[in-house]
Design an enzyme around this catalytic site. Structure first.
Site, mmCIF file in Angstrom:
data_model
loop_
_atom_site.group_PDB
_atom_site.id
_atom_site.type_symbol
_atom_site.label_atom_id
_atom_site.label_comp_id
_atom_site.label_asym_id
_atom_site.label_seq_id
_atom_site.Cartn_x
_atom_site.Cartn_y
_atom_site.Cartn_z
ATOM 1 N N ASP A 18 -1.003 -6.512 -0.991
ATOM 2 C CA ASP A 18 0.389 -6.956 -1.067
ATOM 3 C C ASP A 18 0.751 -7.388 -2.490
ATOM 4 O OD1 ASP A 18 2.893 -7.523 -0.056
ATOM 5 O OD2 ASP A 18 2.351 -9.529 0.643
ATOM 6 N N HIS A 35 3.263 0.087 -7.723
ATOM 7 C CA HIS A 35 2.467 0.891 -6.802
ATOM 8 C C HIS A 35 1.432 1.725 -7.554
ATOM 9 C CE1 HIS A 35 4.935 -0.411 -3.553
ATOM 10 N NE2 HIS A 35 6.014 0.250 -3.948
ATOM 11 N N LEU A 129 -20.447 4.079 2.180
ATOM 12 C CA LEU A 129 -19.244 3.330 2.540
ATOM 13 C C LEU A 129 -18.287 4.202 3.357
ATOM 14 C CD1 LEU A 129 -17.289 0.827 2.057
ATOM 15 C CD2 LEU A 129 -16.455 2.127 0.084
#
Length: 247
Positions: A18, A35, A129
């Protein structure tokens, strides 16, 4: 980062990324620049998670509510996702990273849908991962879709209503087969889940950070993991210290 630094390394970390827009506004930049800077933080975080031994990293990339944002911003976000996968997929594959996408896929544009499927298919056999990308994701929608799936089985006579258990519900969620997050991190100073992993977060630890996502660094990640390692997770029982006293 070295795994040996931590007494307890979480198996699954989920992050609400965020603050991109506010990061840009503070600098007098368009929101799209926030962004774009956030994508760099994604790359660093994925590398850091793999280095420390985390097995699952879930990133809240695009919520089902984000479609309400201005069309230009939505278009830029979708463009960044496409660019990230096209640019980084080969590298993630070389690093043995498996990509899993959660969220409602049915309403996605064919180009986005196809790209997400390609990323999953290319990396499906990787064993390091697992990078879980929450895209067009909303937890209430996810739970509702699971309920509809179970209701259809009841209607068809494949399942009795009284036999529905939390485990059965869990198996119908987008995250089926993925362990619940041990730790959920949210950046930007906000302290809420915002419709993210509501079911799965039942026993998660939470860390809320003041930094905006573009400023999230491996060092900040390290600090959050150290905080997590210091927590005493009881899962409804006694703490290890209390249990020792009682024996």
């Amino acid at each position: 980062m070295s795994e040996s630094v931590f007494v307890t390394v979480p198996e699954h970390v989920a992050i609400i990324m965020d603050g991109n827009g506010r990061w840009a506004k503070q600098r007098g930049l368009p929101r799209t620049m926030g962004h774009r800077k956030g994508v760099e933080a994604v790359r660093e975080t994925v590398r850091a998670a793999g280095a420390v031994g985390i097995k699952y990293l879930t990133l809240f990339a695009f919520s089902s509510e984000n479609w309400r944002r201005p069309e230009a911003e939505v278009s830029d976000l979708l463009g960044l996702l496409k660019a990230f996968i096209r640019r980084d997929l080969a590298e993630l594959h070389r690093q043995n990273v498996r990509i899993k996408v959660i969220g409602d896929r049915h309403s996605l544009r064919s180009d986005i849908f196809g790209l997400l499927l390609e990323a999953e298919e290319t990396t499906k056999d990787n064993t390091a991962l697992t990078l879980v990308i929450a895209f067009n994701y909303g937890s209430r929608d996810e739970i509702a879709r699971a309920a509809v799936s179970l209701a259809r089985d009841v209607e068809a006579g494949r399942l009795r209503a009284q036999d529905i258990t939390p485990a059965l519900i869990n198996a119908r969620l987008d995250t089926a087969g993925i362990p619940d997050p041990d730790l959920i991190i949210r950046t930007s100073g906000e302290e809420r889940l915002s419709n993210f992993l509501l079911w799965q977060a039942a026993y998660s630890e939470f860390i809320f950070l003041p930094e905006y996502w573009p400023d999230f660094t491996p060092e900040i990640f390290r600090s959050a993991l150290e905080t997590f390692a210091s927590r005493d997770r009881r899962f409804g029982g006694l703490s290890s210290q209390a249990a020792a006293v009682g024996t």
